[in-house]
Design a protein around this motif. Structure first.
Motif, short mmCIF file in Angstrom:
data_model
loop_
_atom_site.label_atom_id
_atom_site.label_comp_id
_atom_site.label_asym_id
_atom_site.label_seq_id
_atom_site.Cartn_x
_atom_site.Cartn_y
_atom_site.Cartn_z
N PRO A 597 0.84 -1.21 0.00
CA PRO A 597 0.00 0.00 0.00
C PRO A 597 0.86 1.25 0.00
CG PRO A 597 0.00 -1.03 2.16
CD PRO A 597 0.68 -1.99 1.24
N GLN A 598 0.38 2.27 -0.66
CA GLN A 598 1.15 3.50 -0.81
C GLN A 598 0.20 4.69 -0.74
OE1 GLN A 598 1.12 4.57 -4.68
NE2 GLN A 598 1.16 6.58 -3.69
N GLU A 599 0.63 5.75 -0.06
CA GLU A 599 -0.20 6.95 0.02
C GLU A 599 0.68 8.18 -0.15
OE1 GLU A 599 -0.22 7.47 4.89
OE2 GLU A 599 -2.02 6.70 3.88
N GLU A 607 4.69 16.81 -2.46
CA GLU A 607 4.19 15.44 -2.32
C GLU A 607 5.25 14.53 -1.71
OE1 GLU A 607 2.92 14.25 -6.19
OE2 GLU A 607 0.89 15.04 -5.91
N ILE A 608 4.85 13.83 -0.64
CA ILE A 608 5.73 12.84 0.00
C ILE A 608 5.06 11.48 -0.15
CG2 ILE A 608 6.87 12.12 2.13
CD1 ILE A 608 6.58 15.01 3.12
N TYR A 609 5.78 10.52 -0.69
CA TYR A 609 5.25 9.17 -0.88
C TYR A 609 5.62 8.32 0.33
CZ TYR A 609 4.76 10.58 -5.77
OH TYR A 609 4.41 11.22 -6.93
N ASN A 610 4.61 7.63 0.87
CA ASN A 610 4.81 6.76 2.03
C ASN A 610 4.34 5.35 1.67
OD1 ASN A 610 4.96 5.46 4.49
ND2 ASN A 610 4.01 7.12 5.65
N GLY A 614 5.80 3.56 6.22
CA GLY A 614 7.18 3.87 6.58
C GLY A 614 8.23 2.91 6.08
N GLU A 615 7.82 1.82 5.41
CA GLU A 615 8.83 0.93 4.83
C GLU A 615 9.74 1.71 3.89
OE1 GLU A 615 9.96 -2.13 5.01
OE2 GLU A 615 8.69 -2.63 6.71
N GLN A 636 8.46 8.12 10.64
CA GLN A 636 9.30 7.05 11.19
C GLN A 636 9.70 6.04 10.10
OE1 GLN A 636 10.48 6.81 14.57
NE2 GLN A 636 9.81 8.94 14.32
N PRO A 637 10.39 6.53 9.09
CA PRO A 637 10.71 5.66 7.95
C PRO A 637 11.80 4.63 8.27
CG PRO A 637 11.79 7.77 7.69
CD PRO A 637 10.91 7.89 8.91
#
Length: 678
Positions: A597-599, A607-610, A614-615, A636-637
């Protein structure tokens, strides 16, 4: 300073060295690369030979092997890394944000290389239906004796889109060699993707089955061979055959490690259940009588039994009863002994279907079309689903369902098909999940082979095989969900009648294990099961397309570039690539699943991709304000990916990494391990 994330797929030698490390770590050592000065891990062959003792052989020694022209080149090609990438295609995907299924368009050799880091050891089952090398079908143009581009230009055997596939006529002097090279390199790459208890199935016919067996024996190990199954492909013989009507194909089955593999057993068939009946209306249900005598003689079990009609019966000569006289009397009181309808027959013991200890039927090596379907029925079913005849020779859904069962999949297993054709594998996985509530995922890979000009498929708007396959998955999803809804409607009707205490006829399709006196709770459980299966069913898929690297070719030196080109090289990302392109390319390089999953979080318009909470946290904009760094740290990546051109100077880059260290409490080593730039 954090390193650049490598755009290269894994080098095949890396995987081999890692495998050697697991079984013979003492043969792995380190040397300094004479050109770069970097430390490399290598194999000390003297140590390896010592470990092997007299089990090693020198080059030139006569030995058993299967050789063809081009084999070594195919092996080298399988190990050669590439810079290609997979680009997400959101507009052709279904349920992008929630699905875990993948559909990948492109040359499967390249795709298999790209999947190595993310899916090594994760695929429970592989099924492929490769070209059979009949002389008329396409094979991939894998002649590695010269440069690929040179070969394509010289031979004219690359299509307008640059895809490397061609016909392989039997007049070609390398007819078998070309096919062997094509399949060999792909199987070498596929093996590493299998779990330790994984299994591969390969459909093939008489043209190459003997060569494929030898290749599979080498790649997977002859000891891991499970079966060469015969599929009854044709519904009826061809009376116009010149010699013999060929009615079958084969399915080869190999385990990754046969000691770890357990075959999936088959459910009881209606034919097997039909042997059970209930002539005496026993309340325990249907039963089948079994011989009461045994060959192993025991004196205390040699006694006379008197039938209800008064006839005295002794065991057959040399045999005795399987029960002691006391045990027999107990079974007699329990109405578990059958003397025939007239009460005068030889006594037999009653075996109830409801009490049968049944782990499933052992699969057989013959796949009868009445059980798994035939090619004509498969074509008709697909034509009906697609409302047109757009694909030749699809495999029947029943055949894939049988193989899925034999693979003994876990509820969350991954199934890979890298010659996916019409996507029968995807259809079968979704249907199996709909029936038992599983969460199995499929990965389908298919070359974007064009449909013929003037064909029914082209007239219907399907320009490529993937166009047909993706639509087939969409339509199959609708049909499967409709079937679940219809099942619920019938279950609700049954529930209403049961709740009211009505005496109704049983529906054998849905209620074979429920009787007219079924309790309300049992009916409610059935309804709840349907709702859970509907809710958890994943019928979406993420589409990815193979493409060249996301990055500008930097092989040329600055002296070879003009001033305008030097300006472009300040940012090494191609102008047509998006943040998502960079993100999923990085996920492949970092070994993360493409289905995670990605948001996207927007901070100060950036834009920050998570990915997967945090993986991986990534940021690709042209500038990187402090608020963005703080937002990244708040996530907390476990990994951070940044764009090199986001930094105006080295000083700014150093400051950014220092901020990450402070906010995340990382030391220098952690920054080096967890932060990359592109």
């Amino acid at each position: 300073m954090p390193q650049r994330l490598t755009p290269l797929s894994p080098d095949g030698s890396e995987l081999t060295i890692e495998a050697l490390r697991q079984i013979a770590p003492s043969c792995i050592t380190e040397v300094k690369d004479p050109q770069s000065g970097a430390i490399r891990q290598v194999v000390d062959f003297d140590v390896l030979r010592t470990l092997l003792g007299d089990r090693s052989v020198e080059a030139g020694t006569e030995m058993y092997s299967f050789i063809w022209p081009g084999k070594q080149a195919a092996r080298r090609e399988a190990a050669t890394p590439i810079t290609d990438t997979l680009r997400p295609v959101l507009e052709e995907s279904v349920d992008w944000d929630s699905t875990e299924n993948l559909y990948i368009e492109g040359d499967n050799l390249s795709v298999l290389k790209l999947l190595q880091r993310s899916y090594v050891g994760k695929v429970k089952m592989i099924y492929i239906d490769p070209p059979y090398n009949t002389g008329n079908d396409f094979i991939y143009n894998d002649d590695y004796t010269i440069d690929r581009d040179t070969w394509a230009r010289q031979s004219g055997e690359r299509d307008e889109e640059g895809n490397q596939y061609r016909k392989n006529p039997d007049t070609n002097g390398r007819f078998h060699s070309d096919w062997c090279s094509m399949i060999y390199s792909r199987l070498l790459l596929s093996r590493s993707l299998l779990t330790d208890d994984g299994v591969i199935f390969i459909s093939i016919d008489d043209n190459e089955v003997y060569n494929l067996r030898k290749i599979c024996d080498e790649v997977f190990g002859a000891s891991n061979f499970v079966a060469q199954m015969v599929w009854e492909r044709a519904f009826a013989p061809k009376n116009d055959a010149k010699y013999v009507s060929n009615s079958h194909d084969y399915v080869l089955m190999y385990a990754k490690q046969i000691a770890n593999f357990k075959i999936g057993r088959l459910p009881r068939t209606a034919e097997a259940n039909a042997r059970y009946s209930n002539p005496d209306n026993d309340p325990r249900g249907v039963w089948q009588s079994d011989n009461l005598s045994v060959k192993t003689y025991t004196p205390e079990n040699d006694y006379v039994i008197t039938t209800p009609s008064g006839r005295r019966v002794e065991p057959p000569a040399g045999r005795c009863w399987r029960l002691s006289s006391k045990a027999f009397e107990e079974r007699l009181r329990q109405n578990r002994i059958w003397f025939g309808s007239d009460g005068n027959g030889v006594p037999r013991i009653k075996r109830f279907l409801s009490e049968l200890r049944f782990e499933g039927m052992v699969p057989t090596s013959i796949l009868f079309h009445k059980e798994v379907g035939h090619s004509q029925a498969a074509t008709q079913a697909l034509n009906k689903l697609m409302e047109g005849g757009y694909f030749d020779g699809p495999k029947p859904l029943g055949l894939l369902r049988r193989l899925l069962t034999m693979a003994n999949l876990a509820p969350d297993s991954i199934v890979l098909d890298f010659f996916s054709g019409s996507a029968t594998t995807a259809h079968a996985v979704m249907q199996l999940n709909a029936e038992d509530g599983g969460h199995r995922k499929f990965i389908c890979v298919q070359l974007a082979e064009e449909t013929p000009e003037g064909s029914e498929a082209r007239k219907a708007g399907y320009k490529t095989i993937p166009d047909i396959a993706k639509e087939r998955i969409r339509r199959a999803a609708v049909a499967i969900r409709n079937d679940l809804e219809n099942e619920k409607v019938r279950a609700q009707a049954k529930f209403a009648k049961v709740a009211m205490g009505e005496d109704v006829d049983k529906d054998p399709e849905l209620w074979s294990n429920l009787y007219d006196d079924v309790e309300r709770s049992q009916a409610q459980e059935r309804l709840d099961s349907i709702d859970k299966r509907k809710e958890s069913l994943d019928t979406g898929f993420r589409v990815f397309r193979l493409d060249s690297s996301n990055f500008i070719d930097v092989k040329r030196t600055p002296a070879e570039l003009g001033q305008g080109e030097l300006d472009l090289m300040l940012d090494n990302v191609k102008t047509d690539r998006s943040g998502l392109d960079l993100l999923y390319g990085a996920m492949l390089s970092w070994g993360l699943s493409l289905s995670l999953p990605q948001e996207v979080t927007v901070v100060d318009g950036c834009e920050i991709y998570n990915v997967d909470e945090g993986e991986l946290v990534a940021y690709f904009a042209k500038a990187i304000p402090t608020t963005v760094i703080e937002a990244i740290a708040d996530m907390q990546p476990k990994r951070v990916l940044l764009r090199d051109s986001s930094f105006a100077s080295d000083k700014e880059k150093i400051n950014t990494f220092e901020l990450l260290k402070q906010h995340l409490n990382w030391d220098d080593k952690e920054v080096l391990d967890k932060v990359r730039v592109v």
